[in-house]
Design a protein around this motif. Structure first.
Motif, PDB file in Angstrom:
ATOM      1  N   ILE A 286       5.547   9.670 -21.930  1.00 62.90           N
ATOM      2  CA  ILE A 286       4.953   8.932 -23.040  1.00 62.90           C
ATOM      3  C   ILE A 286       5.648   9.281 -24.353  1.00 62.90           C
ATOM      4  CG2 ILE A 286       2.849   8.522 -24.354  1.00 62.90           C
ATOM      5  CD1 ILE A 286       2.830   7.315 -21.567  1.00 62.90           C
ATOM      6  N   PHE A 287       5.924  10.568 -24.550  1.00 56.47           N
ATOM      7  CA  PHE A 287       6.605  10.998 -25.779  1.00 56.47           C
ATOM      8  C   PHE A 287       7.989  10.360 -25.882  1.00 56.47           C
ATOM      9  CE2 PHE A 287       9.820  13.994 -27.426  1.00 56.47           C
ATOM     10  CZ  PHE A 287       9.493  13.942 -28.769  1.00 56.47           C
ATOM     11  N   VAL A 288       8.779  10.483 -24.825  1.00 62.04           N
ATOM     12  CA  VAL A 288      10.159   9.990 -24.849  1.00 62.04           C
ATOM     13  C   VAL A 288      10.207   8.480 -25.048  1.00 62.04           C
ATOM     14  CG1 VAL A 288      12.238   9.665 -23.446  1.00 62.04           C
ATOM     15  CG2 VAL A 288      11.114  11.894 -23.509  1.00 62.04           C
ATOM     16  N   LEU A 289       9.381   7.747 -24.305  1.00 64.50           N
ATOM     17  CA  LEU A 289       9.424   6.287 -24.393  1.00 64.50           C
ATOM     18  C   LEU A 289       8.878   5.776 -25.726  1.00 64.50           C
ATOM     19  CD1 LEU A 289       8.490   5.169 -20.761  1.00 64.50           C
ATOM     20  CD2 LEU A 289      10.735   5.484 -21.793  1.00 64.50           C
ATOM     21  N   THR A 290       7.904   6.488 -26.292  1.00 64.35           N
ATOM     22  CA  THR A 290       7.377   6.081 -27.601  1.00 64.35           C
ATOM     23  C   THR A 290       8.422   6.308 -28.690  1.00 64.35           C
ATOM     24  OG1 THR A 290       5.116   6.636 -26.909  1.00 64.35           O
ATOM     25  CG2 THR A 290       5.511   6.387 -29.264  1.00 64.35           C
ATOM     26  N   VAL A 291       9.091   7.461 -28.645  1.00 67.37           N
ATOM     27  CA  VAL A 291      10.156   7.723 -29.613  1.00 67.37           C
ATOM     28  C   VAL A 291      11.293   6.722 -29.425  1.00 67.37           C
ATOM     29  CG1 VAL A 291      11.923   9.368 -30.333  1.00 67.37           C
ATOM     30  CG2 VAL A 291       9.613  10.166 -29.885  1.00 67.37           C
ATOM     31  N   GLU A 292      11.613   6.426 -28.158  1.00 62.82           N
ATOM     32  CA  GLU A 292      12.677   5.456 -27.883  1.00 62.82           C
ATOM     33  C   GLU A 292      12.353   4.093 -28.495  1.00 62.82           C
ATOM     34  OE1 GLU A 292      14.404   3.096 -23.995  1.00 62.82           O
ATOM     35  OE2 GLU A 292      14.031   5.248 -23.811  1.00 62.82           O
TER      36      GLU A 292
ATOM     37  N   SER B  91      14.547   2.524 -31.337  1.00 62.15           N
ATOM     38  CA  SER B  91      15.208   1.242 -31.072  1.00 62.15           C
ATOM     39  C   SER B  91      14.989   0.259 -32.208  1.00 62.15           C
ATOM     40  CB  SER B  91      14.695   0.641 -29.758  1.00 62.15           C
ATOM     41  OG  SER B  91      15.049   1.443 -28.658  1.00 62.15           O
ATOM     42  N   ASN B  92      13.773   0.249 -32.748  1.00 62.15           N
ATOM     43  CA  ASN B  92      13.466  -0.672 -33.845  1.00 62.15           C
ATOM     44  C   ASN B  92      14.283  -0.371 -35.099  1.00 62.15           C
ATOM     45  OD1 ASN B  92      11.567  -1.961 -32.251  1.00 62.15           O
ATOM     46  ND2 ASN B  92       9.845  -0.753 -33.016  1.00 62.15           N
TER      47      ASN B  92
ATOM     48  N   LEU C 165      23.270  -1.509 -33.174  1.00 63.27           N
ATOM     49  CA  LEU C 165      23.333  -0.903 -31.845  1.00 63.27           C
ATOM     50  C   LEU C 165      22.038  -1.125 -31.081  1.00 63.27           C
ATOM     51  CD1 LEU C 165      24.889   2.649 -32.424  1.00 63.27           C
ATOM     52  CD2 LEU C 165      25.975   0.724 -31.279  1.00 63.27           C
ATOM     53  N   THR C 166      22.145  -1.129 -29.763  1.00 59.42           N
ATOM     54  CA  THR C 166      20.966  -1.033 -28.907  1.00 59.42           C
ATOM     55  C   THR C 166      20.776   0.446 -28.569  1.00 59.42           C
ATOM     56  OG1 THR C 166      22.182  -1.232 -26.817  1.00 59.42           O
ATOM     57  CG2 THR C 166      21.451  -3.285 -27.894  1.00 59.42           C
ATOM     58  N   TYR C 167      19.606   0.792 -28.057  1.00 59.24           N
ATOM     59  CA  TYR C 167      19.344   2.199 -27.733  1.00 59.24           C
ATOM     60  C   TYR C 167      20.288   2.729 -26.643  1.00 59.24           C
ATOM     61  CZ  TYR C 167      16.703   6.498 -27.074  1.00 59.24           C
ATOM     62  OH  TYR C 167      16.340   7.819 -27.005  1.00 59.24           O
TER      63      TYR C 167
ATOM     64  N   LEU D 203      16.607   9.007 -37.030  1.00 54.63           N
ATOM     65  CA  LEU D 203      15.901   9.969 -36.181  1.00 54.63           C
ATOM     66  C   LEU D 203      14.954  10.852 -36.972  1.00 54.63           C
ATOM     67  CD1 LEU D 203      15.780  10.602 -33.187  1.00 54.63           C
ATOM     68  CD2 LEU D 203      17.550  12.320 -33.512  1.00 54.63           C
ATOM     69  N   ARG D 204      15.379  11.258 -38.167  1.00 55.85           N
ATOM     70  CA  ARG D 204      14.545  12.160 -38.971  1.00 55.85           C
ATOM     71  C   ARG D 204      13.343  11.462 -39.593  1.00 55.85           C
ATOM     72  NH1 ARG D 204      19.194  15.761 -42.092  1.00 55.85           N
ATOM     73  NH2 ARG D 204      19.959  16.827 -40.223  1.00 55.85           N
ATOM     74  N   ASN D 205      13.296  10.151 -39.501  1.00 56.00           N
ATOM     75  CA  ASN D 205      12.164   9.412 -40.058  1.00 56.00           C
ATOM     76  C   ASN D 205      11.161   8.957 -39.008  1.00 56.00           C
ATOM     77  OD1 ASN D 205      12.955   9.520 -42.795  1.00 56.00           O
ATOM     78  ND2 ASN D 205      14.468   7.901 -42.448  1.00 56.00           N
ATOM     79  N   ILE D 206      11.325   9.428 -37.771  1.00 56.19           N
ATOM     80  CA  ILE D 206      10.367   9.091 -36.720  1.00 56.19           C
ATOM     81  C   ILE D 206       9.171  10.026 -36.836  1.00 56.19           C
ATOM     82  CG2 ILE D 206       9.987   9.010 -34.229  1.00 56.19           C
ATOM     83  CD1 ILE D 206      12.915   8.187 -33.920  1.00 56.19           C
ATOM     84  N   ASP D 207       7.985   9.460 -37.053  1.00 58.04           N
ATOM     85  CA  ASP D 207       6.806  10.265 -37.369  1.00 58.04           C
ATOM     86  C   ASP D 207       6.456  11.274 -36.280  1.00 58.04           C
ATOM     87  OD1 ASP D 207       6.116   8.287 -35.582  1.00 58.04           O
ATOM     88  OD2 ASP D 207       4.399   7.526 -36.703  1.00 58.04           O
ATOM     89  N   MET D 208       6.622  10.908 -35.004  1.00 56.84           N
ATOM     90  CA  MET D 208       6.248  11.821 -33.926  1.00 56.84           C
ATOM     91  C   MET D 208       7.076  13.097 -33.973  1.00 56.84           C
ATOM     92  SD  MET D 208       5.610   9.334 -30.646  1.00 56.84           S
ATOM     93  CE  MET D 208       4.911  10.620 -29.605  1.00 56.84           C
ATOM     94  N   LEU D 209       8.341  12.968 -34.322  1.00 60.97           N
ATOM     95  CA  LEU D 209       9.197  14.154 -34.411  1.00 60.97           C
ATOM     96  C   LEU D 209       8.825  15.003 -35.623  1.00 60.97           C
ATOM     97  CD1 LEU D 209      12.696  12.695 -33.439  1.00 60.97           C
ATOM     98  CD2 LEU D 209      11.247  14.208 -32.088  1.00 60.97           C
ATOM     99  N   ASN D 210       8.492  14.361 -36.712  1.00 54.63           N
ATOM    100  CA  ASN D 210       8.124  15.108 -37.912  1.00 54.63           C
ATOM    101  C   ASN D 210       6.832  15.879 -37.733  1.00 54.63           C
ATOM    102  OD1 ASN D 210      10.342  14.483 -39.570  1.00 54.63           O
ATOM    103  ND2 ASN D 210       9.500  12.465 -40.034  1.00 54.63           N
ATOM    104  N   THR D 211       5.983  15.421 -36.804  1.00 52.45           N
ATOM    105  CA  THR D 211       4.750  16.163 -36.499  1.00 52.45           C
ATOM    106  C   THR D 211       5.063  17.573 -36.009  1.00 52.45           C
ATOM    107  OG1 THR D 211       3.651  14.094 -35.910  1.00 52.45           O
ATOM    108  CG2 THR D 211       2.604  16.114 -35.150  1.00 52.45           C
ATOM    109  N   LEU D 212       6.228  17.733 -35.377  1.00 52.29           N
ATOM    110  CA  LEU D 212       6.634  19.049 -34.874  1.00 52.29           C
ATOM    111  C   LEU D 212       6.819  20.067 -36.002  1.00 52.29           C
ATOM    112  CD1 LEU D 212       9.237  18.021 -32.157  1.00 52.29           C
ATOM    113  CD2 LEU D 212       7.181  19.386 -31.741  1.00 52.29           C
ATOM    114  N   LYS D 213       7.012  19.588 -37.223  1.00 52.30           N
ATOM    115  CA  LYS D 213       7.244  20.494 -38.339  1.00 52.30           C
ATOM    116  C   LYS D 213       6.026  21.349 -38.660  1.00 52.30           C
ATOM    117  CE  LYS D 213      10.873  17.816 -40.653  1.00 52.30           C
ATOM    118  NZ  LYS D 213      11.268  17.083 -41.875  1.00 52.30           N
ATOM    119  N   ALA D 214       4.886  20.995 -38.063  1.00 51.31           N
ATOM    120  CA  ALA D 214       3.691  21.823 -38.246  1.00 51.31           C
ATOM    121  C   ALA D 214       3.864  23.183 -37.563  1.00 51.31           C
ATOM    122  CB  ALA D 214       2.460  21.110 -37.691  1.00 51.31           C
ATOM    123  N   ASN D 215       4.803  23.257 -36.608  1.00 52.41           N
ATOM    124  CA  ASN D 215       5.117  24.532 -35.964  1.00 52.41           C
ATOM    125  C   ASN D 215       6.024  25.366 -36.862  1.00 52.41           C
ATOM    126  OD1 ASN D 215       4.194  24.297 -32.921  1.00 52.41           O
ATOM    127  ND2 ASN D 215       5.075  22.311 -33.476  1.00 52.41           N
TER     128      ASN D 215
END
Length: 334
Positions: free
Chosen positions: A188-194, A198-199, A206-208, A283-295
């Motif tokens: 779910i994580f990988v496909l949601t980020v993908e 992609s958008n 480019l395509t993904y 990549l740095r603007n994808i919200d799910m990845l930025n959530t990791l910064k809480a660590n």
């Protein structure tokens, strides 16, 4: 410190992605022998867990587009594995498994002798580390508005749909259920980020899959299409199509190799610039990845060490080279 954190975020994304791809690829090879694809099997699992579920919710759980779900359902109906139960409102769907579909679920379970890569992880990672990974991924999934997924995963384990637990002892069975949770959260994580990534790629033309291919060739300059297909988990024809499109766009350079009829692939300077732009601006603007910064930085490093070990266990032994080589494009194209 910011650059170190960004590197760990990039590492997490790629470690998670390639672990998922290896697990998915080897499982798909296993079930193709039974005349199914993994997406088709996954729809059968969803219908077993949620009889009568709507196509819209199948799309959400499976991370597929509505047209993809419609196509899978049509094929499964043709094979006699599912049927559409009549309802008062004829415009609504009430999809359920047939007896043949129920039997198929039993036939395709992973056994101890299966070649599915997930078995290589059995009892290799401590429960503390596995649970830390589950906790981390669940936070990301919920932040991505996929909070319905845990119920599906719980039912997948409760109904013992994925594995034939008659071939495993009690301790192994419990561990496998935890691995099943990790596998599905990764998916779910990988496909949601993908999807989100992609958008964003329209701004670089480019395509993904094309972006993935560029990154692989960046990490391993001079590889050929056959090697690209292996590293990208694509068929040869798909890899060739991607290469041809990238070459037409001026992102790839083809050179004749020393072996007869072989073509070596290299990323052009334009392609290098695109990769650098993508990491810094997409990549740095994808919200799910930025959530990791809480660590904390230390926690990120430790979580990545777990994912790295899992990648090595399933045979992704060049993942560190890939991550370091592709991240280099930022420093080479500031």
């Amino acid at each position: 410190m910011e650059n170190k954190i960004n590197f760990e975020l990039y590492s997490f994304y790629n470690l998670a992605r390639y672990l998922f791809l290896k697990l998915e690829y080897t499982h798909n090879l296993d079930i193709e022998e039974h005349g199914l694809t993994l997406p088709q099997l996954r729809v059968l699992w969803i219908l077993k867990c949620f009889p009568g579920i709507s196509q819209e919710n199948i799309s959400k759980i499976g991370c597929w587009s509505p047209p993809t779900v419609s196509s899978i359902i049509k094929l499964l109906m043709q094979k006699g594995y599912i049927y559409n139960e009549e309802t008062i409102n004829k415009k609504t769907y009430n999809l359920k498994l047939t007896t043949l579909g129920e039997n198929k679920l039993s036939d395709v379970k992973i056994t101890r002798t299966s070649s599915a890569a997930i078995l290589k992880l059995l009892n290799q990672i401590s429960y503390d580390d596995i649970n830390l990974l589950v906790k981390t991924l669940k936070k990301l999934i919920i932040s991505g508005e996929n909070n319905y997924v845990p119920e599906y995963i719980d039912k997948l384990n409760q109904y013992e749909l994925k594995f034939d637990f008659n071939e495993f002892n009690f301790s192994d069975s419990n561990y496998i259920k935890t691995l099943t949770t990790v596998y599905n959260l990764l998916r779910i994580f990988v496909l949601t980020v993908e999807r989100k990534h992609s958008n964003m790629l329209a701004n670089v033309g480019l395509t993904y899959p094309q972006l993935r291919a560029l990154n692989i060739i960046k990490a391993f300059p001079g590889i050929n299409s056959a090697e690209l297909s292996t590293l990208g988990f694509w068929s040869r024809s798909t890899a060739n199509l991607i290469v041809n499109n990238l070459h037409k766009k001026g992102f790839l350079l083809k050179e004749r190799g020393n072996i007869k009829n072989s073509i070596n692939l290299f990323v052009t300077s334009t392609g290098e610039s695109i990769l650098s732009y993508d990491i810094k601006n997409n990549l740095r603007n994808i919200d799910m990845l930025n959530t990791l910064k809480a660590n904390t930085y230390e926690n990120l490093v430790y979580i990545n060490s777990i994912l790295y070990k899992m990648n090595l266990l399933v045979g992704n032994d060049i993942i560190d080279i890939f991550i370091n080589k592709t991240y280099e494009s930022i420093n080479n194209n500031p």
